[in-house]
Design a protein around this motif. Sequence first.
Motif, PDB file in Angstrom:
ATOM      1  N   ASP A   9       0.813  -1.214   0.000  1.00 51.65           N
ATOM      2  CA  ASP A   9       0.000   0.000   0.000  1.00 51.65           C
ATOM      3  C   ASP A   9       0.848   1.267   0.000  1.00 51.65           C
ATOM      4  O   ASP A   9       0.324   2.368   0.036  1.00 51.65           O
ATOM      5  N   ARG A  10       2.153   1.128  -0.038  1.00 55.05           N
ATOM      6  CA  ARG A  10       3.037   2.296  -0.091  1.00 55.05           C
ATOM      7  C   ARG A  10       3.346   2.583  -1.546  1.00 55.05           C
ATOM      8  O   ARG A  10       3.795   1.703  -2.281  1.00 55.05           O
ATOM      9  N   GLU A  11       3.097   3.837  -1.944  1.00 53.18           N
ATOM     10  CA  GLU A  11       3.329   4.201  -3.336  1.00 53.18           C
ATOM     11  C   GLU A  11       3.826   5.632  -3.424  1.00 53.18           C
ATOM     12  O   GLU A  11       3.627   6.430  -2.505  1.00 53.18           O
ATOM     13  N   ALA A  12       4.481   5.937  -4.559  1.00 53.99           N
ATOM     14  CA  ALA A  12       5.000   7.287  -4.766  1.00 53.99           C
ATOM     15  C   ALA A  12       5.113   7.559  -6.256  1.00 53.99           C
ATOM     16  O   ALA A  12       5.328   6.639  -7.055  1.00 53.99           O
ATOM     17  N   LEU A  13       4.953   8.823  -6.600  1.00 58.83           N
ATOM     18  CA  LEU A  13       5.223   9.286  -7.963  1.00 58.83           C
ATOM     19  C   LEU A  13       6.389  10.246  -7.855  1.00 58.83           C
ATOM     20  O   LEU A  13       6.282  11.286  -7.200  1.00 58.83           O
ATOM     21  N   VAL A  14       7.521   9.883  -8.443  1.00 57.35           N
ATOM     22  CA  VAL A  14       8.742  10.683  -8.312  1.00 57.35           C
ATOM     23  C   VAL A  14       9.183  11.175  -9.686  1.00 57.35           C
ATOM     24  O   VAL A  14       8.762  10.656 -10.711  1.00 57.35           O
ATOM     25  N   HIS A  15      10.059  12.180  -9.661  1.00 55.74           N
ATOM     26  CA  HIS A  15      10.460  12.834 -10.910  1.00 55.74           C
ATOM     27  C   HIS A  15      11.819  12.391 -11.439  1.00 55.74           C
ATOM     28  O   HIS A  15      12.161  12.704 -12.579  1.00 55.74           O
ATOM     29  N   ASN A  16      12.594  11.666 -10.629  1.00 62.22           N
ATOM     30  CA  ASN A  16      13.892  11.187 -11.126  1.00 62.22           C
ATOM     31  C   ASN A  16      14.307   9.927 -10.368  1.00 62.22           C
ATOM     32  O   ASN A  16      13.678   9.535  -9.390  1.00 62.22           O
ATOM     33  N   VAL A  17      15.365   9.313 -10.824  1.00 69.07           N
ATOM     34  CA  VAL A  17      15.804   8.040 -10.263  1.00 69.07           C
ATOM     35  C   VAL A  17      16.300   8.185  -8.827  1.00 69.07           C
ATOM     36  O   VAL A  17      16.124   7.273  -8.012  1.00 69.07           O
ATOM     37  N   ASP A  18      16.908   9.330  -8.481  1.00 67.80           N
ATOM     38  CA  ASP A  18      17.401   9.514  -7.116  1.00 67.80           C
ATOM     39  C   ASP A  18      16.248   9.567  -6.108  1.00 67.80           C
ATOM     40  O   ASP A  18      16.338   8.986  -5.021  1.00 67.80           O
ATOM     41  N   MET A  72      -0.062  12.233  -8.924  1.00 68.25           N
ATOM     42  CA  MET A  72      -0.559  10.893  -8.615  1.00 68.25           C
ATOM     43  C   MET A  72      -1.996  10.740  -9.104  1.00 68.25           C
ATOM     44  O   MET A  72      -2.385   9.684  -9.606  1.00 68.25           O
ATOM     45  N   LEU A  73      -2.789  11.806  -9.007  1.00 68.82           N
ATOM     46  CA  LEU A  73      -4.179  11.760  -9.470  1.00 68.82           C
ATOM     47  C   LEU A  73      -4.236  11.500 -10.975  1.00 68.82           C
ATOM     48  O   LEU A  73      -5.036  10.683 -11.434  1.00 68.82           O
ATOM     49  N   ASP A  74      -3.382  12.188 -11.736  1.00 70.55           N
ATOM     50  CA  ASP A  74      -3.336  11.946 -13.184  1.00 70.55           C
ATOM     51  C   ASP A  74      -2.965  10.505 -13.483  1.00 70.55           C
ATOM     52  O   ASP A  74      -3.534   9.875 -14.372  1.00 70.55           O
ATOM     53  N   PHE A  75      -2.011   9.989 -12.730  1.00 70.79           N
ATOM     54  CA  PHE A  75      -1.598   8.595 -12.941  1.00 70.79           C
ATOM     55  C   PHE A  75      -2.749   7.641 -12.631  1.00 70.79           C
ATOM     56  O   PHE A  75      -3.027   6.721 -13.388  1.00 70.79           O
ATOM     57  N   LYS A  76      -3.427   7.859 -11.520  1.00 71.56           N
ATOM     58  CA  LYS A  76      -4.524   6.980 -11.111  1.00 71.56           C
ATOM     59  C   LYS A  76      -5.695   7.049 -12.099  1.00 71.56           C
ATOM     60  O   LYS A  76      -6.382   6.060 -12.324  1.00 71.56           O
TER      61      LYS A  76
END
Length: 184
Positions: A9-18, A72-76
């Motif tokens: 249930d842990r999720e994230a939308l990130v902008h780069n690999v770091d 995250m909303l756009d992704f969902k």
Amino acid sequence: MNLYLRYFDREALVHNVDEALDFLRSIPEIGMNQNIESDIRDYVASDVFYPKRYKVRQRVYFIIIKTTAATMLDFKQKKALHNAPQSGPAMDKRDLASGVVTRLNEERAGWYEGTLDFKRVVMIPATGKHEYRDTHFVAQCKAMSGIDCYNRIVDHLRERVDGRSQFPSAKGKNFRFKYLGMWK
């Protein structure tokens, strides 16, 4: 290109690999190591757009998905689906398939030569058992179109071969036809 990561249930939308690596390091069960980190960096740098799944332990994984979604909303809501660019050959195959259907249905009365490769059921006299044999059949017939030629050939064969024989689709590579000319 953004990255969506999920572990249960842990999720994230990130902008780069770091940022992605920081998120994964914050989850102790994953046990980040140098191999996973370098593999993630290679995945992000590659042109591959399918989701990547990493095994944590038996039947437990975390996933990474490349996306163009800004939030995250756009992704969902799947507003930023990334479709890999279609390659030339894939587009050509689709055009060829639609061209075959168009050619099959084109009405042009006359003589046609149809070639059909099918699986014919034959009995082996020595054992009394049956087997499939690849059979090549060529016929000339009067027809109104390529599909009419196919239907006439298949109807003719159904009356003369075992009912378990298998005939290919008219749209496939195992049926070919050519227009010979008008009938008199």
